[in-house]
Design an enzyme around this catalytic site. Structure first.
Site, PDB file in Angstrom:
ATOM      1  N   LYS A 104      27.140  10.323  30.200  1.00  0.00           N
ATOM      2  CA  LYS A 104      27.050   9.520  28.968  1.00  0.00           C
ATOM      3  C   LYS A 104      26.222  10.202  27.879  1.00  0.00           C
ATOM      4  O   LYS A 104      26.445   9.983  26.694  1.00  0.00           O
ATOM      5  CB  LYS A 104      26.458   8.139  29.270  1.00  0.00           C
ATOM      6  CG  LYS A 104      27.270   7.291  30.253  1.00  0.00           C
ATOM      7  CD  LYS A 104      28.506   6.681  29.628  1.00  0.00           C
ATOM      8  CE  LYS A 104      29.253   5.781  30.614  1.00  0.00           C
ATOM      9  NZ  LYS A 104      30.570   5.348  30.100  1.00  0.00           N
ATOM     10  N   GLU A 126      26.775  -1.183  23.833  1.00  0.00           N
ATOM     11  CA  GLU A 126      27.097  -2.047  24.954  1.00  0.00           C
ATOM     12  C   GLU A 126      26.866  -1.216  26.206  1.00  0.00           C
ATOM     13  O   GLU A 126      26.901   0.013  26.147  1.00  0.00           O
ATOM     14  CB  GLU A 126      28.561  -2.488  24.887  1.00  0.00           C
ATOM     15  CG  GLU A 126      29.592  -1.497  25.458  1.00  0.00           C
ATOM     16  CD  GLU A 126      29.656  -0.158  24.716  1.00  0.00           C
ATOM     17  OE1 GLU A 126      29.273  -0.121  23.534  1.00  0.00           O
ATOM     18  OE2 GLU A 126      30.069   0.852  25.324  1.00  0.00           O
ATOM     19  N   SER A 384      30.418  12.020  37.762  1.00  0.00           N
ATOM     20  CA  SER A 384      29.955  11.578  36.443  1.00  0.00           C
ATOM     21  C   SER A 384      28.513  11.105  36.392  1.00  0.00           C
ATOM     22  O   SER A 384      27.907  11.086  35.317  1.00  0.00           O
ATOM     23  CB  SER A 384      30.881  10.476  35.921  1.00  0.00           C
ATOM     24  OG  SER A 384      30.894   9.391  36.832  1.00  0.00           O
TER      25      SER A 384
END
Ligand SMILES: Cc1ncc(COP(=O)(O)O)c(C=O)c1O
Lengths: 400, 261
Positions: A104, A126, A384
Site C-alpha cells: 500500500k 478508507e 502483498s
C-alpha cells in the site's frame, strides 16, 4: 539501486494496460460515476496527475522516497521448501518487507506527494485491513498533513493493532457504522467526507478502484512492483518470465501492479478472490463507488455484503481494469474459501518462515489447491503484506 | 430543443403565476402508509414530488435519508414494489424518482425508463450520474419520455453550468452546499451563489436542494431561485412516525411560507 529506469514509464506499459483516456475507460468498464460536486475535483486530479507524472522532478522525488523511506526495491525470494512441498518452483515478490508492511505504501507515497503538489492539507482515506490507513497516516505524519481514516466497525474490531498504529501516527480513525460496517461502508463515508471537504482535502483512495483517474493512477503508482519483479525474474530465470503470476484481489491494487510487469508476456495472470467476495467470479456488471465494474449485487441492483475472513478483501466490487482483463481473457480469476486461506497462511509460515497477511494467503491457498495443475511450472506470487496484523485474529480462529 | 415534459410544465406554470416552486422528497416504501403520505404531500401544495427509491450505498445522502433507506429496504421495499404502488396511487401532480444509477443500470436503461413511464413517473434524478456519463441513460429516458433532472454543484466552473442546464430536463437542481443531504441550522451562502449563477444562464426552472431544511431557509433561497427541494426535513418527519397528516402539515408550512414570500 533504484534508478529512474526502475519507475514506471509510458513506454514500459504494455498496450493492453495503457492510458484509459479522459473518459477513464478500460473496455466497457471504468468511468467517473460520482456526484456532480466531485466531478471538477476528479478532473482536476487527473490533470494534476498527468502533469506530475510527466515531471521528472516529481518522479525522482517519489523514487527517492520509495528507496530511502519505504525500502524499495523489495526482493524476490526463491522458496525452496515451499517449492518442494508444492511440486513446482515458487518465487515471492516481497511487498511485505516495505515500510508499514504492505504494498500500500507505493500508492500512498505517490498520492501524498501529489496532494502536497496540489496544495492540499488534509488526507482522507478508507481502509479495510488497516494497511492502507496505516500507510496514509504514515505519509500524513511524514508530510505534516492532517489525516482522517474511515474504517468499518467490524474491521476496527478484527484489526485492532492497525487502529492503534494509525492513532500513534496521529490519524483520526472514524468508524463506519452503516451497512456491513466493513470496507464498502468505509468507502461510502470517505466519499461523503470528500463531497463536503473537497476544497482542502485530498481523497487518498487505497485500491485500483473508484472514479477515474484513481484506477489508472493507483495502478501506475504500483507498476513499480511489476517492473522490479520483471527484472528480478529475468535474473533468476535466465532472461525468462514465470509461467504464472498470481496475486490476491480485493479492489485489485497489488494484483494490477504485478500484472502490469507481465501483461505483454505470455505469463498466465491469475487473480485470487475470496469466495465470499468474488466480484469477477460472479461476472455481474454494476456501478458503485465511481466506476462501472463487476459488482456483487442482488437482482434489483442493491449491493451485496461481501463475507471474508480477510478485512482487506471483504469488498463486493473490484477495480474496473480487472473486470476488463477478465473480459478480454488476459487474466483469470479464481476464488478460495476461508478455510483454504487459513491453511495457506500456516503453510508459508511453516515452510518459509514468513507469516503472510491474510489477504495474500488467498493466493497461497489457490497455489496449494492447484499443486497438481501447476506441477513443473514457475509461479511468481505477490506477497502483498505481512501477517503481524492478523496474528490476534488467527489466535482466535486456530483456537489457541 | 426537446418538448417540455409534464414535470417542467407544472413548475413553469407555478413560476408564471408568480409563485415559488415546492418539491418535497419522500423515501419510497418507508412505512405502510407512505402512499397516503404521498397524497398528503400533494394535497398540502407541492408542485411535484420526488420519490426516493432506496439504494444500499447512497453516497450523496446523510444520516436521515440513509436511515430511511435502511428501514425501507429492511421492510422489503424494491424498485418494483415502489413503482407498482405509485402506479395505483392516482396522484395528479407530476412525480420524479430519485435513486442511484446502479438501480437503473441493473434493470437496463431502457427497461428502467419504461418502467418509470408505465408507473406514471415523469422525471428521474440519478445523483451519481454526472453529465459526462449520462449518454446511454438519457437516450433511453428521452425515448421513454422521462425527464432527466441534472444536478449543478457549487464546485462547477462557470463554463460547466450552461452545459448542465442545456442537458437537464424538468428543472435544474442546484446543490445548495458542499456536502451530503441533511438539515443544517442555517442556509449556506453557496445556496444563494449557485441559484444566482444558474439563473444567469438558464430559463429552465432552478430549484435549490440539499441543506434547505426550514420554511425560512426555503423563502431565503427562493428570493433568487425559482423554488426548493426539501428532503431530510420531510423524511425526518416520516421517521418520527408523524404519519401522513404530520408530514402534510410540514409541507403546508413550507407552502404557506413560500406563498407569503
Ligand atoms: C496486505 C494486503 N494485500 C492486499 C490487500 C487488498 O487490496 P488490493 O486488492 O487493492 O491489493 C490489502 C488491503 O487491505 C492488504 O492489506
Amino acid at each position: 539501486m533504484l534508478s529512474e529506469g526502475t519507475l514506471p514509464s509510458e513506454d514500459a506499459q504494455s498496450p493492453i494496460m495503457g492510458d484509459p483516456g479522459a473518459s477513464g475507460r478500460f473496455g466497457q468498464f471504468g468511468g467517473q460515476f460520482v456526484p456532480e460536486t466531485l466531478v471538477p475535483a476528479c478532473q482536476e486530479l487527473e490533470k494534476a496527475f498527468r502533469s506530475a507524472w510527466a515531471d521528472q522532478e516529481f518522479r525522482s522525488e517519489l523514487s527517492t522516497l520509495l528507496a530511502d523511506y519505504a525500502g524499495r526495491p523489495s526482493p524476490v525470494t526463491e522458496c525452496h521448501r515451499l517449492s518442494e512441498e508444492l511440486g513446482y518452483r515458487v518465487l515471492l515478490k516481497r511487498e511485505d518487507l516495505n515500510h508499514t508492511g504492505s504494498h500500500k505504501i507505493n500508492n500512498v507515497m505517490g498520492q501524498a506527494l501529489l496532494a502536497k503538489r496540489m496544495g492540499k492539507t488534509r488526507l482522507i482515506a478508507e481502509t479495510g485491513a488497516g494497511q492502507h490507513g496505516v500507510a496514509t497516516a504514515t505519509a500524513a505524519a511524514l508530510f505534516g498533513m492532517e489525516c482522517r481514516v474511515y474504517m468499518g466497525e467490524v474491521d476496527i474490531e478484527r484489526q485492532k493493532l492497525n487502529v492503534f498504529r494509525m492513532n500513534l501516527l496521529g490519524a483520526d480513525v472514524v468508524p463506519a457504522m452503516s451497512g456491513s460496517r466493513t470496507l464498502k461502508d468505509a468507502v461510502n463515508e470517505a466519499m461523503r467526507d470528500w463531497v463536503a471537504k473537497v476544497e482542502d482535502s485530498y481523497y487518498c483512495l487505497g485500491s485500483a478502484m473508484g472514479p477515474h483517474p484513481y484506477p489508472w493512477m493507483v495502478r501506475t503508482f504500483h507498476e513499480v512492483i511489476g517492473i522490479e519483479a520483471r527484472e528480478q525474474c529475468a535474473r533468476l530465470l535466465d532472461g525468462g518470465v514465470p509461467d504464472v503470476v498470481t496475486a490476491c484481489v480485493g479492489g485489485g491494487s497489488n494484483a494490477i501492479g504485478i500484472f502490469s510487469g507481465f501483461a505483454d508476456t505470455d505469463a498466465e495472470l491469475v487473480g485470487v478472490e475470496p469466495a465470499g467476495g468474488a466480484a469477477v467470479g460472479r461476472k455481474v456488471p454494476g456501478v458503485v463507488h465511481g466506476s462501472k465494474s463487476y459488482l456483487m449485487q442482488d437482482e434489483v441492483g442493491q449491493v451485496l455484503e461481501a463475507e471474508s475472513i480477510s478485512a482487506g478483501l471483504d469488498y463486493p466490487g473490484v477495480g474496473p481494469e480487472h473486470a476488463h482483463l477478465a473480459d478480454i481473457g488476459r487474466a483469470r480469476y479464481e476464488s478460495v474459501t476461508d478455510d483454504e486461506v487459513v491453511e495457506g497462511f500456516q503453510l508459508l509460515a511453516r515452510t518459509e518462515g514468513i507469516i503472510p497477511a491474510l489477504e495474500c494467503a488467498h493466493a497461497l491457498a489457490w497455489m496449494s489447491r492447484e499443486r497438481e495443475s501447476l506441477a513443473g511450472k514457475t509461479v511468481l506470487m505477490n506477497l502483498s503484506g505481512r501477517g503481524d496484523k492478523d496474528v490476534a485474529q488467527m489466535m482466535d480462529v486456530l483456537g489457541r | 430543443m426537446s418538448e417540455i415534459g409534464k414535470f417542467e410544465h407544472a413548475l413553469r406554470a407555478r413560476r408564471e403565476s408568480g409563485g415559488k416552486i415546492l418539491v418535497p422528497y419522500i423515501t419510497g416504501g418507508l412505512g405502510d402508509d407512505w402512499i397516503e403520505t404521498l397524497h398528503a404531500v400533494a394535497a398540502a401544495g407541492a408542485d411535484g414530488i420526488e420519490i426516493g427509491i432506496p439504494f444500499s450505498d447512497p453516497v450523496m445522502d446523510g444520516p436521515t435519508i440513509q436511515e430511511a433507506n435502511d428501514r425501507a429496504l429492511s421492510s422489503g421495499a424494491t424498485p418494483q414494489s415502489i413503482l407498482a404502488a405509485v402506479r395505483e396511487s392516482d396522484i395528479e401532480i407530476p412525480l420524479a424518482v430519485m435513486t442511484y444509477y446502479n438501480i437503473a443500470f441493473r434493470a437496463g436503461d431502457t427497461r428502467f425508463a419504461t418502467d418509470l413511464a408505465d408507473a406514471g413517473i415523469s422525471a428521474c434524478i440519478l445523483p451519481d450520474l454526472p453529465l459526462e456519463e449520462t449518454g446511454s441513460w438519457t437516450d433511453a429516458a428521452d425515448a421513454a419520455g422521462i425527464e432527466t433532472i441534472l444536478l449543478a454543484a457549487p464546485t462547477a466552473p462557470d463554463e460547466r453550468l450552461p452545459r448542465i442546464c442545456e442537458r437537464s430536463r424538468g428543472f435544474v437542481y442546484g446543490v445548495g452546499l458542499l456536502g451530503i443531504t441533511g438539515v443544517r441550522s442555517s442556509l449556506a451562502t453557496s445556496a444563494m451563489d449557485i441559484a444566482t449563477r444558474l439563473k444567469a444562464v438558464t430559463d429552465k426552472p432552478v430549484l435549490v436542494g440539499v441543506g434547505v431544511g426550514t420554511p425560512e431557509q426555503a423563502v431565503e433561497v427562493s428570493t433568487v431561485a425559482d423554488g426548493v427541494v426539501v428532503g431530510s426535513a420531510i423524511v425526518n418527519r416520516m421517521l418520527s412516525n408523524a404519519g401522513p397528516e404530520g408530514v402534510g402539515e410540514l409541507v403546508a408550512e413550507f407552502r404557506a411560507a413560500l406563498d407569503a414570500g
